[in-house]
Design an enzyme around this catalytic site. Structure first.
Site, mmCIF file in Angstrom:
data_model
loop_
_atom_site.group_PDB
_atom_site.id
_atom_site.type_symbol
_atom_site.label_atom_id
_atom_site.label_comp_id
_atom_site.label_asym_id
_atom_site.label_seq_id
_atom_site.Cartn_x
_atom_site.Cartn_y
_atom_site.Cartn_z
ATOM 1 N N LYS A 145 38.584 48.541 28.756
ATOM 2 C CA LYS A 145 37.081 48.554 29.134
ATOM 3 C C LYS A 145 36.389 49.670 29.526
ATOM 4 O O LYS A 145 36.619 50.269 30.315
ATOM 5 C CB LYS A 145 36.828 46.870 29.514
ATOM 6 C CG LYS A 145 35.707 46.483 30.206
ATOM 7 C CD LYS A 145 35.336 45.297 31.328
ATOM 8 C CE LYS A 145 34.668 44.848 31.466
ATOM 9 N NZ LYS A 145 34.508 43.466 32.679
ATOM 10 N N ARG A 175 33.429 34.233 38.369
ATOM 11 C CA ARG A 175 32.689 34.663 38.977
ATOM 12 C C ARG A 175 31.695 32.866 38.980
ATOM 13 O O ARG A 175 31.062 32.781 40.289
ATOM 14 C CB ARG A 175 31.375 34.871 38.010
ATOM 15 C CG ARG A 175 31.689 36.096 37.502
ATOM 16 C CD ARG A 175 30.777 36.895 36.938
ATOM 17 N NE ARG A 175 31.134 38.495 36.295
ATOM 18 C CZ ARG A 175 30.209 38.683 35.524
ATOM 19 N NH1 ARG A 175 29.051 38.878 34.967
ATOM 20 N NH2 ARG A 175 30.735 39.725 34.871
ATOM 21 N N GLU A 178 37.163 35.767 27.214
ATOM 22 C CA GLU A 178 37.021 35.883 28.213
ATOM 23 C C GLU A 178 35.870 35.001 29.092
ATOM 24 O O GLU A 178 34.573 35.099 28.701
ATOM 25 C CB GLU A 178 36.683 37.434 28.313
ATOM 26 C CG GLU A 178 36.421 37.927 30.301
ATOM 27 C CD GLU A 178 35.921 39.354 30.079
ATOM 28 O OE1 GLU A 178 35.878 39.783 31.210
ATOM 29 O OE2 GLU A 178 35.568 40.532 28.868
#
Length: 212
Positions: A133, A49, A45
């Site tokens: 998640k 950001r 993943e």
């Protein structure tokens, strides 16, 4: 269509840990991903950001055999579509909104949405999302809290992420409603910046050896 549970579950069960990565320099993405795959962690993943995160995803998707690249911190339609175009095979969000779920249901690339409360889990189950998640895991109550959700919400299976470490991972992985954990300790920003590929591979091997 609702969540493609079989497809996202293949991502979640490829290894006990999904590395959660923040990549500033795309030039480091390929050797980093190669180290993770060698260590036994194919699902990767890369969070959106940083300004060049999509470039990093594309490089991994195009160049690293055996890698299953995904995009994290996806918040809206533009990010979802850009992540898919870059080669993401799965999408991860910190939470879930109606708009984001609508977008996901129009895509062949599955979404792993975030949830932290029983009400959020119930709402996602109503939409057909059973693979979730749990975020932020430690701050939201940790393994004991997540265990308490297993009996009343049996359909939901989780990837706890947020504050999870090598030491804390086994406590989560032992739960009946956990398929894997997400963690940044395997390849943190300092290790990536230092190009410590051997260290990343070693930590990946240790993580891959955990029992899910």
């Amino acid at each position: 269509m609702p969540q493609n549970i079989a497809l996202i579950e293949r991502v979640m069960t490829a290894a006990p840990v999904i590395p959660v990565l923040v990549i500033e320099d795309p030039a480091k993405a390929v050797p980093m991903a190669e180290a993770l795959v060698r260590g036994g962690l194919p699902s990767i993943e890369i969070t959106l950001r940083t300004p060049r995160a999509l470039e990093a995803i594309k490089l991994v998707a195009d160049n690293v055999e055996g890698a299953i690249p995904g995009a994290g911190t996806v918040l809206d339609q533009a990010q979802y579509e850009a992540a898919v175009a870059a080669g993401s095979q799965f999408i991860v969000s910190p939470g879930a909104t109606t708009k984001l779920l609508d977008i996901a249901e129009q895509s062949d690339v599955p979404l792993l949405p975030g949830a932290a409360t029983s009400s959020e889990v119930m709402a996602l189950l109503e939409r057909g999302y059973e693979r979730l998640k749990f975020f932020p895991a430690e701050q939201a109550g940790g393994a004991s809290y997540l265990k308490s959700l297993s009996s009343p919400l049996t359909a939901a299976k989780f990837c706890p992420t947020g504050g999870v470490s090598l030491e804390k991972a086994p406590g989560y992985l032992s739960l009946p409603n956990v398929l894997c954990v997400g963690g940044s300790w395997i390849a943190d920003a300092k290790a990536i910046a230092a190009e410590d590929w051997a260290g990343i591979e070693e930590r990946a091997r240790a993580a891959a050896a955990l029992s899910a």
